[in-house]
Design a protein around this motif. Structure first.
Motif, PDB file in Angstrom:
ATOM      1  N   ARG A 180       0.494  -1.157  -0.058  1.00 37.84           N
ATOM      2  CA  ARG A 180       0.022  -0.110  -0.040  1.00 37.84           C
ATOM      3  C   ARG A 180       0.942   1.520   0.109  1.00 37.84           C
ATOM      4  NH1 ARG A 180      -2.566   3.674   3.125  1.00 37.84           N
ATOM      5  NH2 ARG A 180      -2.043   3.049   5.261  1.00 37.84           N
ATOM      6  N   MET A 181       0.648   2.224  -0.824  1.00 37.80           N
ATOM      7  CA  MET A 181       1.028   3.109  -1.059  1.00 37.80           C
ATOM      8  C   MET A 181       1.222   4.374   0.246  1.00 37.80           C
ATOM      9  SD  MET A 181       3.067   2.932  -3.785  1.00 37.80           S
ATOM     10  CE  MET A 181       3.095   1.947  -4.953  1.00 37.80           C
ATOM     11  N   ALA A 241       2.982  11.295  -6.063  1.00 30.33           N
ATOM     12  CA  ALA A 241       1.947  10.581  -6.334  1.00 30.33           C
ATOM     13  C   ALA A 241       0.639  11.350  -7.014  1.00 30.33           C
ATOM     14  CB  ALA A 241       1.247  10.561  -4.286  1.00 30.33           C
ATOM     15  N   ALA A 242       1.246  12.825  -8.022  1.00 28.76           N
ATOM     16  CA  ALA A 242       0.490  13.069  -8.452  1.00 28.76           C
ATOM     17  C   ALA A 242       0.770  12.877 -10.043  1.00 28.76           C
ATOM     18  CB  ALA A 242       0.407  14.886  -8.775  1.00 28.76           C
ATOM     19  N   PHE A 254       0.808   7.714   1.594  1.00 23.50           N
ATOM     20  CA  PHE A 254       0.519   9.300   1.352  1.00 23.50           C
ATOM     21  C   PHE A 254       1.459   9.949   2.165  1.00 23.50           C
ATOM     22  CE2 PHE A 254      -0.977  13.604   0.246  1.00 23.50           C
ATOM     23  CZ  PHE A 254      -0.362  13.404  -0.873  1.00 23.50           C
ATOM     24  N   ASN A 255       2.463  11.388   2.286  1.00 23.72           N
ATOM     25  CA  ASN A 255       2.711  12.595   3.134  1.00 23.72           C
ATOM     26  C   ASN A 255       2.572  13.387   2.551  1.00 23.72           C
ATOM     27  OD1 ASN A 255       3.799  13.835   4.817  1.00 23.72           O
ATOM     28  ND2 ASN A 255       6.222  13.174   4.825  1.00 23.72           N
ATOM     29  N   PRO A 301       1.407   6.389 -12.549  1.00 24.03           N
ATOM     30  CA  PRO A 301       2.113   5.331 -11.951  1.00 24.03           C
ATOM     31  C   PRO A 301       3.951   5.550 -12.820  1.00 24.03           C
ATOM     32  CG  PRO A 301       0.398   5.341 -11.649  1.00 24.03           C
ATOM     33  CD  PRO A 301       0.222   5.900 -12.326  1.00 24.03           C
ATOM     34  N   PHE A 346       6.257   5.211  -3.329  1.00 25.21           N
ATOM     35  CA  PHE A 346       5.671   5.480  -4.793  1.00 25.21           C
ATOM     36  C   PHE A 346       5.851   4.335  -5.682  1.00 25.21           C
ATOM     37  CE2 PHE A 346       3.169   8.090  -2.178  1.00 25.21           C
ATOM     38  CZ  PHE A 346       2.026   8.459  -2.679  1.00 25.21           C
ATOM     39  N   SER A 399       6.712  13.418  -2.153  1.00 27.03           N
ATOM     40  CA  SER A 399       5.491  11.940  -2.092  1.00 27.03           C
ATOM     41  C   SER A 399       4.169  12.846  -2.486  1.00 27.03           C
ATOM     42  CB  SER A 399       5.027  12.146  -0.613  1.00 27.03           C
ATOM     43  OG  SER A 399       3.366  11.578  -0.468  1.00 27.03           O
ATOM     44  N   VAL A 400       4.139  14.643  -2.635  1.00 31.48           N
ATOM     45  CA  VAL A 400       3.213  14.511  -3.286  1.00 31.48           C
ATOM     46  C   VAL A 400       3.391  14.881  -4.767  1.00 31.48           C
ATOM     47  CG1 VAL A 400       1.630  16.818  -4.127  1.00 31.48           C
ATOM     48  CG2 VAL A 400       2.378  16.040  -1.624  1.00 31.48           C
ATOM     49  N   GLU A 420       5.800   3.969   1.037  1.00 28.39           N
ATOM     50  CA  GLU A 420       6.040   5.475   1.191  1.00 28.39           C
ATOM     51  C   GLU A 420       6.593   5.930   0.295  1.00 28.39           C
ATOM     52  OE1 GLU A 420       9.174   4.582   4.081  1.00 28.39           O
ATOM     53  OE2 GLU A 420       7.459   3.597   3.718  1.00 28.39           O
ATOM     54  N   TYR A 448       9.378   8.928  -7.847  1.00 32.25           N
ATOM     55  CA  TYR A 448       8.973   7.620  -6.781  1.00 32.25           C
ATOM     56  C   TYR A 448       9.929   8.226  -5.808  1.00 32.25           C
ATOM     57  CZ  TYR A 448      13.267   5.302  -7.709  1.00 32.25           C
ATOM     58  OH  TYR A 448      14.660   5.255  -8.345  1.00 32.25           O
TER      59      TYR A 448
END
Length: 184
Positions: free
Chosen positions: A3-4, A17-18, A6-7, A21, A59, A13-14, A57, A25
């Motif tokens: 599971r990723m 995540a945006a 997100f922080n 995929p 990604f 991380s932002v 964490e 990372y």
């Protein structure tokens, strides 16, 4: 699949995540751009052994074989957009001494996509002149690659040397061409 995590307080991380995929990372505060899964030798991740895994964490998601939707390698514009988002969210103090920069890396060998590295840096530097770029490579390229990296705007290169022993190096890395001496 892990599971990723997100922080929202971490700019990397932002941005990761945006991104689509597989494209980006994060490790710590540093943004990594995954250029390809292709390599001219065993990948850095392969040389770390079967128990190695990237932290959730981060990604980190490797590209997949076609026709999977994660098979398309990123182009310069997509990479530059991720870097731009990263720097929109990053808090830099003073003269930028806490700027973690951006690293071209990934599952495979980023230098196989040298044109995209150069184009990404050019696009980013149009609006963000001081962004420091690094590359993480296996080093199995002619010396002219170092000149090309410097000319493209790479400020640092990390060369992964799996072992100092030439015979063990050949067994671990399985290079398509080049030998231990190429890297050393």
């Amino acid at each position: 699949a892990p599971r990723m995590v997100f922080n929202p307080a971490n700019a990397g991380s932002v941005a990761a995540a945006a991104a689509r995929p597989g494209v980006a990372y994060v490790i710590g505060r540093t943004l990594y751009l995954a250029m390809t899964n292709r390599s001219n030798a065993a990948t850095i991740i392969e040389t770390r052994g079967p128990g190695f895994a990237m932290p959730p964490e981060s990604f980190f998601v490797p590209y997949r074989d076609p026709p999977h939707s994660l098979s398309r390698e990123p182009e310069a514009e997509e990479l530059a957009d991720v870097v731009d988002l990263f720097y929109e969210k990053l808090e830099i103090v003073g003269m930028g001494e806490n700027d973690p920069g951006v690293v071209f890396a990934g599952m495979g060998e980023p230098l196989l996509r040298m044109d995209q590295i150069r184009e990404t840096i050019e696009q980013v530097h149009e609006s963000r002149h001081g962004v420091p770029f690094r590359v993480s490579t296996n080093g199995l390229f002619p010396p002219s690659a170092a000149v090309a990296l410097a000319d493209a705007g790479i400020s640092k290169a990390t060369v992964a040397l799996a072992t100092a022993d030439p015979t063990q190096y050949a067994e671990l890395m399985r290079p398509e061409s080049g030998v231990h001496a190429t890297v050393c």
